[in-house]
Write a protein that holds these residues in place. Sequence first.
Motif, mmCIF file in Angstrom:
data_model
loop_
_atom_site.group_PDB
_atom_site.id
_atom_site.type_symbol
_atom_site.label_atom_id
_atom_site.label_comp_id
_atom_site.label_asym_id
_atom_site.label_seq_id
_atom_site.Cartn_x
_atom_site.Cartn_y
_atom_site.Cartn_z
ATOM 1 N N SER A 15 -4.020 4.723 0.353
ATOM 2 C CA SER A 15 -4.799 3.814 -0.502
ATOM 3 C C SER A 15 -6.132 4.426 -0.916
ATOM 4 O O SER A 15 -6.494 4.426 -2.098
ATOM 5 C CB SER A 15 -5.048 2.488 0.228
ATOM 6 O OG SER A 15 -3.843 1.873 0.573
ATOM 7 N N ALA A 16 -6.882 4.948 0.056
ATOM 8 C CA ALA A 16 -8.200 5.532 -0.257
ATOM 9 C C ALA A 16 -8.055 6.721 -1.195
ATOM 10 O O ALA A 16 -8.850 6.904 -2.119
ATOM 11 C CB ALA A 16 -8.912 5.942 1.030
ATOM 12 N N ARG A 17 -7.007 7.538 -0.953
ATOM 13 C CA ARG A 17 -6.794 8.691 -1.822
ATOM 14 C C ARG A 17 -6.467 8.242 -3.246
ATOM 15 O O ARG A 17 -6.951 8.828 -4.198
ATOM 16 C CB ARG A 17 -5.660 9.561 -1.271
ATOM 17 C CG ARG A 17 -5.435 10.834 -2.071
ATOM 18 C CD ARG A 17 -4.227 11.588 -1.566
ATOM 19 N NE ARG A 17 -4.369 11.972 -0.166
ATOM 20 C CZ ARG A 17 -3.413 12.582 0.512
ATOM 21 N NH1 ARG A 17 -2.258 12.869 -0.055
ATOM 22 N NH2 ARG A 17 -3.626 12.914 1.784
ATOM 23 N N ARG A 18 -5.657 7.191 -3.364
ATOM 24 C CA ARG A 18 -5.315 6.691 -4.697
ATOM 25 C C ARG A 18 -6.555 6.165 -5.415
ATOM 26 O O ARG A 18 -6.731 6.390 -6.612
ATOM 27 C CB ARG A 18 -4.263 5.580 -4.595
ATOM 28 C CG ARG A 18 -2.904 6.077 -4.168
ATOM 29 C CD ARG A 18 -2.245 6.868 -5.297
ATOM 30 N NE ARG A 18 -0.938 7.336 -4.887
ATOM 31 C CZ ARG A 18 -0.697 8.488 -4.310
ATOM 32 N NH1 ARG A 18 -1.693 9.331 -4.066
ATOM 33 N NH2 ARG A 18 0.534 8.839 -3.964
ATOM 34 N N ILE A 19 -7.411 5.471 -4.666
ATOM 35 C CA ILE A 19 -8.650 4.961 -5.264
ATOM 36 C C ILE A 19 -9.529 6.120 -5.720
ATOM 37 O O ILE A 19 -10.114 6.095 -6.809
ATOM 38 C CB ILE A 19 -9.407 4.066 -4.263
ATOM 39 C CG1 ILE A 19 -8.604 2.789 -3.987
ATOM 40 C CG2 ILE A 19 -10.800 3.723 -4.783
ATOM 41 C CD1 ILE A 19 -9.185 1.933 -2.881
ATOM 42 N N SER A 20 -9.633 7.149 -4.873
ATOM 43 C CA SER A 20 -10.435 8.325 -5.225
ATOM 44 C C SER A 20 -9.858 9.028 -6.450
ATOM 45 O O SER A 20 -10.600 9.423 -7.355
ATOM 46 C CB SER A 20 -10.486 9.293 -4.043
ATOM 47 O OG SER A 20 -11.214 10.448 -4.376
ATOM 48 N N HIS B 266 -10.875 8.161 -13.945
ATOM 49 C CA HIS B 266 -11.726 7.322 -14.783
ATOM 50 C C HIS B 266 -12.955 8.098 -15.249
ATOM 51 O O HIS B 266 -13.345 8.027 -16.422
ATOM 52 C CB HIS B 266 -12.145 6.078 -14.006
ATOM 53 C CG HIS B 266 -12.862 5.057 -14.843
ATOM 54 N ND1 HIS B 266 -14.218 5.101 -15.058
ATOM 55 C CD2 HIS B 266 -12.412 3.996 -15.552
ATOM 56 C CE1 HIS B 266 -14.588 4.105 -15.834
ATOM 57 N NE2 HIS B 266 -13.503 3.416 -16.155
ATOM 58 N N TYR C 33 0.849 -1.183 0.000
ATOM 59 C CA TYR C 33 0.000 0.000 0.000
ATOM 60 C C TYR C 33 0.887 1.237 0.000
ATOM 61 O O TYR C 33 2.000 1.223 0.545
ATOM 62 C CB TYR C 33 -0.933 0.017 1.211
ATOM 63 C CG TYR C 33 -0.246 0.291 2.521
ATOM 64 C CD1 TYR C 33 -0.258 1.553 3.105
ATOM 65 C CD2 TYR C 33 0.440 -0.725 3.187
ATOM 66 C CE1 TYR C 33 0.384 1.809 4.304
ATOM 67 C CE2 TYR C 33 1.086 -0.489 4.391
ATOM 68 C CZ TYR C 33 1.063 0.781 4.951
ATOM 69 O OH TYR C 33 1.697 1.033 6.122
ATOM 70 N N GLU D 225 -8.033 7.691 -8.770
ATOM 71 C CA GLU D 225 -8.253 6.833 -9.934
ATOM 72 C C GLU D 225 -9.703 6.934 -10.398
ATOM 73 O O GLU D 225 -9.991 6.935 -11.592
ATOM 74 C CB GLU D 225 -7.914 5.389 -9.581
ATOM 75 C CG GLU D 225 -8.131 4.386 -10.704
ATOM 76 C CD GLU D 225 -7.283 4.674 -11.937
ATOM 77 O OE1 GLU D 225 -7.708 4.293 -13.044
ATOM 78 O OE2 GLU D 225 -6.200 5.295 -11.793
ATOM 79 N N ARG D 226 -10.627 7.041 -9.425
ATOM 80 C CA ARG D 226 -12.044 7.189 -9.755
ATOM 81 C C ARG D 226 -12.290 8.487 -10.519
ATOM 82 O O ARG D 226 -13.001 8.513 -11.523
ATOM 83 C CB ARG D 226 -12.864 7.181 -8.465
ATOM 84 C CG ARG D 226 -14.348 7.488 -8.635
ATOM 85 C CD ARG D 226 -15.062 6.410 -9.385
ATOM 86 N NE ARG D 226 -16.492 6.623 -9.401
ATOM 87 C CZ ARG D 226 -17.320 6.011 -10.218
ATOM 88 N NH1 ARG D 226 -16.869 5.131 -11.100
ATOM 89 N NH2 ARG D 226 -18.610 6.264 -10.173
#
Length: 624
Positions: free
Chosen positions: A182-187, A193, A155, A189-190
């Motif tokens: 991790s959460a920031r990376r997901i956000s 996208h 992570y 990436e969202r």
Amino acid sequence: MIQGFSSLGISFGIGAGCLFSLGAVLVWQVKKRYVAGNAQQQKLLEDLRLANARSEQLNAVLAREIEQRRLAATVFEAASEGIVILDPAYTILAVNQAFSRISGYSVDELVGHRVVELACGRDAFRHSPIIQASLDQQDSWQGELVEARKCGELYPQWLQLKVVRDASDVISHIVAFISDLSARRISEERVRHLTHFDELTGLANRLLFKERLEEANQRSRQGSRSLALLHIDLDRFKRLNDSLGHELADQVLQHVAERLKKAMPEADTIARLSGDEFAVLFDTYGSLTSLARVTTRLLSRLGRPLTIDGHELVISASIGISLMSDSARDSAMLVNQASQAMQQAKHIGGGTFHFFSHSLQHSTLERFQLENQLRKAIVEGQLNVFYQPKLCLKTGRLHAAEALVRWDHPQLGSVPPSDFIALAEETGLIAAIGEFVLREACRQACEWQRAGLAPIRVSVNLSGHQLRQGKLVSQVRQVLEETGLAPHCLELELTESQLLDNVESVIVAFQQLHELGVKLAIDDFGTGYSSLSYLKRFAVDYVKIDKTFIRGVGRCSEDDAITIAIIAMAHSLDLQVVAEGVEDETQLAFLENQQCDEVQGYLISRPVNATAFGELLRCGVVIL
């Protein structure tokens, strides 16, 4: 003796004086000692008071220190980011619960161990020379690392290190602050996208498509690579959307997107541009033949029946294809040419594809100019209405007429309806034209009556666009009130295919018009679905047999059989039958023999202006 008493008295006086003096001394001593003792006691009391004050101060300081330590411990444990306290040798002295959650290790598994012994600090160990140099020079370091949790999952973390020194300026502790990214990376990436991909279909969106197209264009300029673009537009999707609703329409778009991906795996980019429009980009294609083959395969895939929520649907599309060439080295021009080719495919009926050509560009320009001129014609009153008589076969009299729009162009002269009606449908101008014809026909019918002529029925063609607007009934009611025409003198015609595009709403509208007293007719009957189950649900009065069947009656057994069947069916439903396109005596005789109610066509009369039609009514003569 007296002398003896005197001596004794003197002695006694001296003794008393001495005794008094001694007593005074004793009193003075006692008093002195009392005063001294009292002062000492006061001093002791003052010392005691001062001691109590210092004790209270010490207690307050101690209480504050305890409170601060308690508060620090609370903050330490309640912090959302991980906190680790290390000694100068990087042995873990304390960790908070946040870091325990982030790393997956319990507190007991961490405390007492050196960081290098744990998987959760291996990336930090790899960067230790840089980290140590920064701590020595600046007492701090921060940066992003990729560490491992206890379970082995990697992570991203943001690590901040701070040095704590004692009074001798020697490092006593190192405090580490750790944030899980991790959460920031997901956000992130969202967001990325959503910025580049369509949320509904998962395809590239317009922004990403433009970027990919520009990149492909640059590559094609630098080399000999060929570039092709397909612009895809679903046929009649708006009607499907209006009929089934947005949720089911969205499901249709999702299925279309999946079929696009499966049908064209060799495509470099498949994008949803907007609504029901898609684009397919080929960075390299073999030949025009291969493009045509791939596009044909796509149309075949799209045309397969699709069942959604109990509705069986057949989807078709119009596809325009443009190629990167010397005449289209610009990306925007390539897109524009594909759009023009798609419009041409839609114009010729849809469900097909069309390659862009320079002749098409010329034709598109002409259509654009014609559209602007048509808008001007509506505003400036260049449109007028002609009337084609309908002959009642029972009485031999003209008692009805179909109102037909004509365009007198200042430079081009009379523009055929075939050149502008379809264009008006595509652009939405048909609504204004339809209202003009309706109003003018009703006004003229009243004008003939005021001139002393017998009342006749005028029929006006409706467009699907007028029905979809949802204000047809109120518009008809308003026109009848303004012109004073009796409702039974107005007939509205709708083609069979338009009738069945939106069955339920048409049924409601026709029922309201029927209750108003307006006559209703199905035009071009036999060319659409010809479903009796639908026909009997509509409150119609007339059925018009399409001229393609009338053309062969009396000579073609198939046309004879179809016409006979339509007349018999309509009469069984208490509907009257009108035959259009009657051009010779053979056709007329056949229709009279089959008890057709009305006929219209060039044998009876061509469409004429209002003045000429008034003369026909006045004379009661049929122009042959």
